[in-house]
Design a protein around this motif. Structure first.
Motif, PDB file in Angstrom:
ATOM      1  N   TYR A 154      -1.142  -1.245   6.589  1.00  0.00           N
ATOM      2  CA  TYR A 154      -1.261  -1.577   5.177  1.00  0.00           C
ATOM      3  C   TYR A 154      -0.198  -0.863   4.343  1.00  0.00           C
ATOM      4  O   TYR A 154       0.128   0.288   4.592  1.00  0.00           O
ATOM      5  CB  TYR A 154      -2.636  -1.172   4.658  1.00  0.00           C
ATOM      6  N   ALA A 155       0.320  -1.597   3.336  1.00  0.00           N
ATOM      7  CA  ALA A 155       1.132  -0.973   2.311  1.00  0.00           C
ATOM      8  C   ALA A 155       0.186  -0.288   1.341  1.00  0.00           C
ATOM      9  O   ALA A 155      -0.945  -0.741   1.167  1.00  0.00           O
ATOM     10  CB  ALA A 155       1.957  -2.034   1.586  1.00  0.00           C
ATOM     11  N   PRO A 156       0.608   0.730   0.578  1.00  0.00           N
ATOM     12  CA  PRO A 156       1.901   1.393   0.658  1.00  0.00           C
ATOM     13  C   PRO A 156       1.976   2.538   1.659  1.00  0.00           C
ATOM     14  O   PRO A 156       2.933   3.294   1.625  1.00  0.00           O
ATOM     15  CB  PRO A 156       2.077   1.922  -0.774  1.00  0.00           C
ATOM     16  N   PRO A 226       4.440 -16.040   9.439  1.00  0.00           N
ATOM     17  CA  PRO A 226       4.163 -15.195   8.275  1.00  0.00           C
ATOM     18  C   PRO A 226       4.277 -13.710   8.576  1.00  0.00           C
ATOM     19  O   PRO A 226       4.727 -12.933   7.727  1.00  0.00           O
ATOM     20  CB  PRO A 226       2.726 -15.577   7.904  1.00  0.00           C
ATOM     21  N   PHE A 245       6.410  -4.315  -1.707  1.00  0.00           N
ATOM     22  CA  PHE A 245       5.092  -3.686  -1.634  1.00  0.00           C
ATOM     23  C   PHE A 245       5.111  -2.339  -2.344  1.00  0.00           C
ATOM     24  O   PHE A 245       4.299  -1.466  -2.065  1.00  0.00           O
ATOM     25  CB  PHE A 245       4.659  -3.537  -0.178  1.00  0.00           C
ATOM     26  N   SER A 252       2.889  -5.220  -5.132  1.00  0.00           N
ATOM     27  CA  SER A 252       1.469  -5.365  -4.822  1.00  0.00           C
ATOM     28  C   SER A 252       1.186  -4.929  -3.399  1.00  0.00           C
ATOM     29  O   SER A 252       1.823  -5.386  -2.461  1.00  0.00           O
ATOM     30  CB  SER A 252       1.058  -6.828  -5.014  1.00  0.00           C
ATOM     31  N   ALA A 253       0.190  -4.048  -3.267  1.00  0.00           N
ATOM     32  CA  ALA A 253      -0.251  -3.695  -1.922  1.00  0.00           C
ATOM     33  C   ALA A 253      -1.099  -4.816  -1.350  1.00  0.00           C
ATOM     34  O   ALA A 253      -1.147  -5.026  -0.139  1.00  0.00           O
ATOM     35  CB  ALA A 253      -1.065  -2.402  -1.966  1.00  0.00           C
ATOM     36  N   VAL A 254      -1.766  -5.548  -2.242  1.00  0.00           N
ATOM     37  CA  VAL A 254      -2.676  -6.600  -1.784  1.00  0.00           C
ATOM     38  C   VAL A 254      -1.903  -7.747  -1.144  1.00  0.00           C
ATOM     39  O   VAL A 254      -2.375  -8.407  -0.222  1.00  0.00           O
ATOM     40  CB  VAL A 254      -3.523  -7.107  -2.976  1.00  0.00           C
ATOM     41  N   ILE A 255      -0.690  -7.997  -1.610  1.00  0.00           N
ATOM     42  CA  ILE A 255       0.039  -9.141  -1.068  1.00  0.00           C
ATOM     43  C   ILE A 255       0.426  -8.887   0.384  1.00  0.00           C
ATOM     44  O   ILE A 255       0.500  -9.834   1.183  1.00  0.00           O
ATOM     45  CB  ILE A 255       1.254  -9.489  -1.964  1.00  0.00           C
ATOM     46  N   MET A 257      -1.553  -7.401   2.424  1.00  0.00           N
ATOM     47  CA  MET A 257      -2.792  -7.752   3.125  1.00  0.00           C
ATOM     48  C   MET A 257      -2.901  -9.263   3.292  1.00  0.00           C
ATOM     49  O   MET A 257      -3.262  -9.748   4.367  1.00  0.00           O
ATOM     50  CB  MET A 257      -4.001  -7.244   2.346  1.00  0.00           C
ATOM     51  N   PHE A 259      -0.462 -11.500   3.396  1.00  0.00           N
ATOM     52  CA  PHE A 259       0.520 -11.960   4.377  1.00  0.00           C
ATOM     53  C   PHE A 259       0.102 -11.553   5.774  1.00  0.00           C
ATOM     54  O   PHE A 259       0.216 -12.328   6.721  1.00  0.00           O
ATOM     55  CB  PHE A 259       1.901 -11.385   4.062  1.00  0.00           C
ATOM     56  N   VAL A 262      -3.023 -13.629   6.886  1.00  0.00           N
ATOM     57  CA  VAL A 262      -2.665 -15.030   7.148  1.00  0.00           C
ATOM     58  C   VAL A 262      -2.142 -15.150   8.572  1.00  0.00           C
ATOM     59  O   VAL A 262      -2.337 -16.166   9.228  1.00  0.00           O
ATOM     60  CB  VAL A 262      -1.612 -15.528   6.130  1.00  0.00           C
ATOM     61  N   VAL A 319     -11.540  -5.683  -1.161  1.00  0.00           N
ATOM     62  CA  VAL A 319     -10.300  -5.363  -1.857  1.00  0.00           C
ATOM     63  C   VAL A 319     -10.387  -5.643  -3.354  1.00  0.00           C
ATOM     64  O   VAL A 319      -9.597  -5.119  -4.133  1.00  0.00           O
ATOM     65  CB  VAL A 319      -9.145  -6.163  -1.210  1.00  0.00           C
ATOM     66  N   LEU A 321     -11.014  -9.097  -4.819  1.00  0.00           N
ATOM     67  CA  LEU A 321     -10.359 -10.367  -5.113  1.00  0.00           C
ATOM     68  C   LEU A 321     -11.110 -11.161  -6.178  1.00  0.00           C
ATOM     69  O   LEU A 321     -10.640 -12.180  -6.630  1.00  0.00           O
ATOM     70  CB  LEU A 321     -10.271 -11.224  -3.849  1.00  0.00           C
TER      71      LEU A 321
ATOM     72  N   ASP B 155     -12.558  -0.962  -2.517  1.00  0.00           N
ATOM     73  CA  ASP B 155     -11.307  -0.255  -2.236  1.00  0.00           C
ATOM     74  C   ASP B 155     -10.641   0.270  -3.503  1.00  0.00           C
ATOM     75  O   ASP B 155     -10.788  -0.305  -4.578  1.00  0.00           O
ATOM     76  CB  ASP B 155     -10.320  -1.191  -1.518  1.00  0.00           C
TER      77      ASP B 155
ATOM     78  N   ILE C  43       6.276 -17.983   2.989  1.00  0.00           N
ATOM     79  CA  ILE C  43       5.848 -16.643   2.589  1.00  0.00           C
ATOM     80  C   ILE C  43       6.797 -16.060   1.555  1.00  0.00           C
ATOM     81  O   ILE C  43       6.370 -15.457   0.564  1.00  0.00           O
ATOM     82  CB  ILE C  43       5.751 -15.733   3.829  1.00  0.00           C
ATOM     83  N   TYR C  51       5.586 -12.934  -7.982  1.00  0.00           N
ATOM     84  CA  TYR C  51       6.199 -11.870  -8.764  1.00  0.00           C
ATOM     85  C   TYR C  51       6.956 -12.354  -9.998  1.00  0.00           C
ATOM     86  O   TYR C  51       7.589 -11.551 -10.671  1.00  0.00           O
ATOM     87  CB  TYR C  51       7.139 -11.052  -7.864  1.00  0.00           C
TER      88      TYR C  51
END
Lengths: 557, 307, 203
Positions: A154-156, A226, A245, A252-255, A257, A259, A262, A319, A321, B155, C43, C51
């Motif tokens: 996971y990011a970050p 992906p 990220f 976004s850290a969520v993006i 997740m 990607f 997916v 998370v 959403l 989270d 992607i 963004y």
């Protein structure tokens, strides 16, 4: 159908210098050899991944243990997950696909033999690169070693700020490289199945294993890409100062997740669908009945693949959403249970009214049915988002996915090993040893993974290197760790059996199981050209038609 | 229990029941098949009747699971809405939780209180609810707030504020820990939630809003604290220390544990922690400052006055 | 479209005689490759769209981006030229084929050159790099990924051009060049999407 034209008897192999033999293996483009290379490679990493699991279970056998440091433990769970998914499960499925698909469709090789070899060596290199991190991960910073960011990175946490040094880059690069190999193999599988089927074998007459590998390959193409994209983004972030990220720059850290999952969710279908394929070949032969509901099985698998691409955020219920998104993903995830259940019922109906013979392949597949049922049900539980808010990221999830991967996929893999070992090696394995393997592994599996659900229900999160006493987790962790011993011994028995049987096993002949698909019509092991003459088929079970000319399948299909 | 935890528990019982029923049915069918149709002896005898499919059966075992899915889904959607779309009453206590590697920061905006690692909230009377609404932020990587008896986990993600609520009806200590892997010491980022009566809570808030206790007998230790790098990370209200990277120490001694629950708050542990944090939490972001023994004694004595 | 003799590595299969016609493996493989690449580009496009408007500082799209009309015309025309090139090869007009094929290559190279000029302007004059902000990050990676695919295509196109100059490319090879042209059409289609997302929607 020309199945009688089995190959010329193999001439006595003159003794050859070792270098020649090795060169043959390294330079091969033969799908059977590449299949075996994939499988052996995966077995080797299975043992390594198993050792990593063993280290973790020793550390967790009692609270506040100090068998390994937190840094080492965190590397263990990262490497265990990454290894098992990318360098055991995927290669082994590609290996079986490579070996079996051309034989089952009456072809001489895959559509692109050299691409086949290229893809294998890319995957192999990726695995070696990942493990080189233990040695070379320190790089220029003295801050490295194997990756420790978890297998989904996971990011970050993976940014340069929180993962200085090169350990994360080993993760990224090794998977990027083996991902290219995976996509190459998937393209090869699709081209082979679409373009090289023998005359008469239209899409509705292919063995189910071939259909399922076709679906799997399609999923690989849509799902691994992906991940490739996300990893390129991560590399750009880490080395070109980009902000994909980077939460400090509005990223976004969520993006990440999104990607990753997916990819990550369809990935589990990539692994389980070939396992379904094994079960769909083994269960009919050992029940002496045709598979029940062939068209529905195909349709259900395609449904699973489609729906499977739209459920990824059930890994992200916690998370934040929003209730709308959460509700959608609950519905999509629950929906997948329907085609999956349909398959279980069809396997049940295949056995119903049959004559079941409990050789080793069937033992493993029957266990698979029970275990996959349970795994599916715990999956339904996890799909209930509020329940997931408690169970997510806990040992309940770890128990669930190991139930699928070990109890489901690995069990059918063992079944597949025993079923096709005679074909690949020309020899029978030792029956009693195989049953010993089964019972040892069954006991160990259930000791470990049945009881692993409990600490999750009692609040134990995953990825912790130790825990406090007095939370009620101690006894369960002890039992879980003990189960590992049985599984390890079972694996040793398995490997020992294979090795011994390679040398001393009874000769198997071309069709030891009285089976019905094309691979059993040629020698064991098959000659390099597979079939003396390309067969011509009229039904889904060409050998049944030959053995039962008074009652052939094509009258009923 | 707290309402979110309660409604999740009730839903989970229903889900477990449905799953158990499905399991019982399919398990019985599988077991029956495996036992009834097993054949001793070799192949070669006649093959059984070949049955290729049955449309009615396929329909049956499609429609029934679909119905089960619909029921489960509706039950689930209801609970999602009731938890995630809950309206915040005016009487709610607001706490901002900021996740750090590897400790928890708590801010009470209404009371101007800043504390760390041990969360105090008032009990919530079901007749006149005073729930606590948590806003979840992160200063570095992803974390997750999980106290099972209070609610499901949510989270803490940088640049992605989340919120959750709890309304425990019983006073007591509720345990949990970080549930999203956040680095080396993820395992010891423990949660301790003290649910208190309203009176106790108000008194606690009162105490926490005071500046630091000043005691001249430990001025040596205080001087060392303020001259070394301690003040870069730690804050002590009313003094020169205003660092925010590490936990606020103004009322350190009001806490039962140190190092986010990794050790109990005794003088001996405090001294060992300050001397070398890796003794409790190897990989913690707090460095060993290399203090000499006399300095260490002085600083520890100072810290012990921060009640 | 199928040619049994192409399918089997090294072995001619008489399947065509009994009407057993399966697709050509090269075409199937290229479609699969295109599917995979589409997923990768998707992607990057999703990241770009997500963004839009989120950069906290630095140059914004509407300030610095100009519609690359000439570039786009060049690239999209190259799809036409490659289509006609293969058509000519099918008919046996190898000289027309070679000319049109080389024209395709040239148009693609002009497109790349135009992108390079655009980037030089953005970096030197506008101060926009991949590090500057979210717009910089997503812009350079998306357009860069596309340009990378154009480059790979040009390598393949160039190789075929050289082979045809040397006289190795014959009429019967049209299926292989057709497979390559599929890839080139894909690259152009991606540009349509990138153009729309970056220069129209995002500005």
């Amino acid at each position: 159908m020309a199945s009688e034209s089995i190959a010329w008897p193999a001439p006595e192999a003159a003794s050859r210098p070792l270098v020649d033999a090795l060169h043959q293996w390294v330079a091969t483009v033969d799908h059977k050899r590449l299949g075996i290379l994939y499988i052996v490679y995966a077995l080797f990493f299975l043992v390594i991944g198993g050792v990593e699991a063993l280290v973790m279970r020793i550390q967790l056998i009692r609270p506040q243990n100090d068998f390994v440091s937190p840094e080492v433990f965190n590397r263990m769970f990262t490497m265990h997950g990454t290894t098992m998914i990318f360098f055991v499960a995927m290669p082994i499925m590609f290996g079986f696909a490579n070996y079996l698909v051309p034989l089952m469709i009456g072809a001489r090789d895959m559509a692109f033999p050299r691409l086949n070899a290229f893809a294998f060596w890319m995957t192999a290199f990726g695995g070696l690169l990942l493990y080189y991190s233990f040695v070379g991960g320190d790089g220029l910073y003295g801050a490295g070693s194997a990756p420790d960011v978890g297998w989904f990175a996971y990011a970050p946490l993976t940014s340069r700020t929180f993962s200085p040094g090169h350990s994360t880059d080993f993760w990224t690069l090794s998977l990027l490289i083996s991902g290219i190999g995976s996509i190459g193999t998937a393209i090869n599988i699709i081209a082979t199945i679409v373009c090289l089927r023998c005359p008469g074998m239209d899409l509705g007459k292919m063995p189910l294993l071939v259909w399922l590998n076709l679906v799997m390959a399609g999923l690989v193409i849509l799902a691994v890409s992906p991940l490739t994209a996300a990893q390129i983004m991560l590399l750009i972030d880490r080395y070109l100062g980009a902000h994909f990220f980077d939460t400090q720059a509005g990223g976004s850290a969520v993006i990440w997740m999104h990607f990753f999952w997916v990819f990550g969710h369809p990935e589990v279908y990539v692994l389980v669908i070939p396992a379904f394929g094994f079960a769909s070949e083994i269960i009919p032969v050992f029940s002496r009945k045709a598979i029940f509901g062939y068209p529905v099985m195909v349709a259900a698998t395609i449904c699973i693949a489609f729906i499977g691409m739209s459920v990824w955020a059930h890994h992200m219920f916690t998370v934040g959403l929003g209730s709308g998104a959460n509700t959608f993903f609950v519905l999509a995830t629950m929906a997948i249970a329907v085609p999956t259940g349909i398959k279980i019922f069809n396997w049940l109906a295949t056995m119903w009214g049959g004559h079941i013979h409990f050789e080793a392949p069937m033992l493993f597949c029957v266990a698979f049915l029970f275990q996959f049922l349970i795994a599916g049900l715990t999956g339904v539980m996890l799909s209930v988002a509020p329940f997931n808010w408690q169970l997510g990221n806990s040992y309940f999830v770890v128990a669930h996915f190991h139930y699928v991967i070990v109890g489901g996929i690995l069990f059918t893999l063992f079944g597949a090993f025993y079923y096709w070992f005679p074909k690949m090696s020309g020899r029978m394995y030792n029956g009693p040893l195989a049953k010993l393997h089964f019972w040892l592994f069954l006991i160990g599996f259930h000791l470990t993974f049945d009881f692993m659900h409990v600490p999750g229900l009692l609040g134990m999160p995953r990825r912790i290197y130790t825990y406090e006493p007095g939370r009620g987790w101690d006894i369960w962790n002890l039992i879980v760790s003990i189960g590992v011993v049985f599984q390890a011994v079972g694996i040793l028995v398995f490997v020992g059996n294979l090795l011994w049987s390679l040398v001393r096993g009874k000769l198997a002949g071309s069709d030891p199981w009285d089976a019905w698909t094309l691979e059993w019509s040629t020698n064991s092991p098959p000659p390099a050209y597979n079939f003396a003459a390309i067969p011509d088929v009229k039904s889904r079970r060409p050998l049944w038609d030959l053995k039962h000319p008074e009652d052939p399948d094509w009258r009923y299909e | 229990m707290s309402t979110p935890a309660r409604s999740i528990f009730d839903l989970s019982l229903f889900v477990l029941l449905v799953s158990a029923a499905i399991f019982a049915v399919v398990f019985s069918l599988l077991s029956y098949a495996v036992l009834k149709f097993r054949k001793q002896g070799l192949h070669g005898s006649h093959e059984p009747a070949q049955v290729y499919g049955s449309t009615q059966l396929e329909l049956a075992w499609t429609v029934i699971p679909v119905l089960i899915v619909v029921v489960l889904f509706l039950a689930t959607a209801r609970v999602i809405a009731s938890i995630q779309n809950a309206v915040r009453p005016a009487s709610a206590i607001e706490v901002t939780v900021i996740g750090h590697q590897f400790w928890w920061e708590y801010r009470y905006p209404a009371f101007s209180v800043v504390t760390a690692n041990e969360l105090h909230i008032p009990v919530s009377d079901p007749a006149h609810p005073t729930p606590t609404f948590l806003t979840l932020l992160s200063a570095d990587t992803d974390h997750s707030f999980w106290v099972p008896r209070l609610a499901g986990k949510t989270d803490l993600i940088p640049n992605h504020p989340n919120s959750m609520w709890i309304d425990p009806a019983e006073p007591g200590l509720y345990l949990g820990q970080c549930a999203q892997y956040c680095g080396t010491q993820h395992a010891k980022m423990l949660l301790r939630v003290y649910v208190q009566t309203r009176a106790e809570f108000d008194r606690w808030v009162q105490e926490q809003s005071q500046p630091a206790h000043l005691d001249d007998t430990v001025s040596d230790g205080r001087r060392i604290f303020e001259r070394t790098a301690c003040v870069n990370c730690h804050a002590v209200a009313g003094t020169a220390a205003i660092g925010r990277f590490g936990p606020d120490l103004t009322h350190l001694m009001s806490r039962y544990t140190i190092a986010s629950g990794a050790a109990s708050n005794t003088p001996e542990n405090l001294r060992r922690w300050v001397k070398d944090p890796s003794i409790f939490k190897p990989g913690s972001k707090m460095p060993a400052m290399g203090l000499t023994d006399p300095d260490l004694t002085a600083v520890t004595a100072y810290l012990e006055t921060l009640r | 479209m199928s040619t049994p003799s192409v399918n089997m590595p090294g072995v001619t299969m008489p399947a065509g005689d009994i009407g057993w016609d399966l697709p050509a493996r090269g075409t199937v493989a290229m479609y699969c490759l295109i599917a995979a690449e589409t997923a990768i580009f998707a992607i990057f496009v999703v990241a770009y769209i997500f963004y839009i408007g989120k950069s906290t500082s630095g140059p914004q799209p509407k300030d610095v981006l100009k519609l690359p009309v000439f570039n786009t015309i060049c690239l999209l025309s190259s799809s036409l030229t490659i289509h006609f090139a293969v058509a000519q090869q099918r008919r046996g007009n190898l000289r027309s084929f070679a000319l049109l094929w080389f024209l395709t290559f040239a148009l693609g190279a002009i497109f790349l050159g135009g992108t390079a000029l655009e980037w030089r302007h953005l970096i030197q004059d506008e101060g926009l790099t991949i590090q500057t902000n979210l717009f910089g990050t997503t812009y350079y990676s998306l357009v860069g990924l596309h340009a990378f695919h154009v480059m790979a295509g040009l390598l393949a196109l160039g190789a075929v051009s050289i082979f045809s100059l040397l006289g190795y490319v014959k009429q019967e090879h049209f299926e292989r060049t057709e497979v390559l042209s599929l890839y080139w059409h894909f690259v152009d289609a991606v540009w349509v999407v990138v153009f729309t997302v970056v220069y129209i929607i995002g500005r």
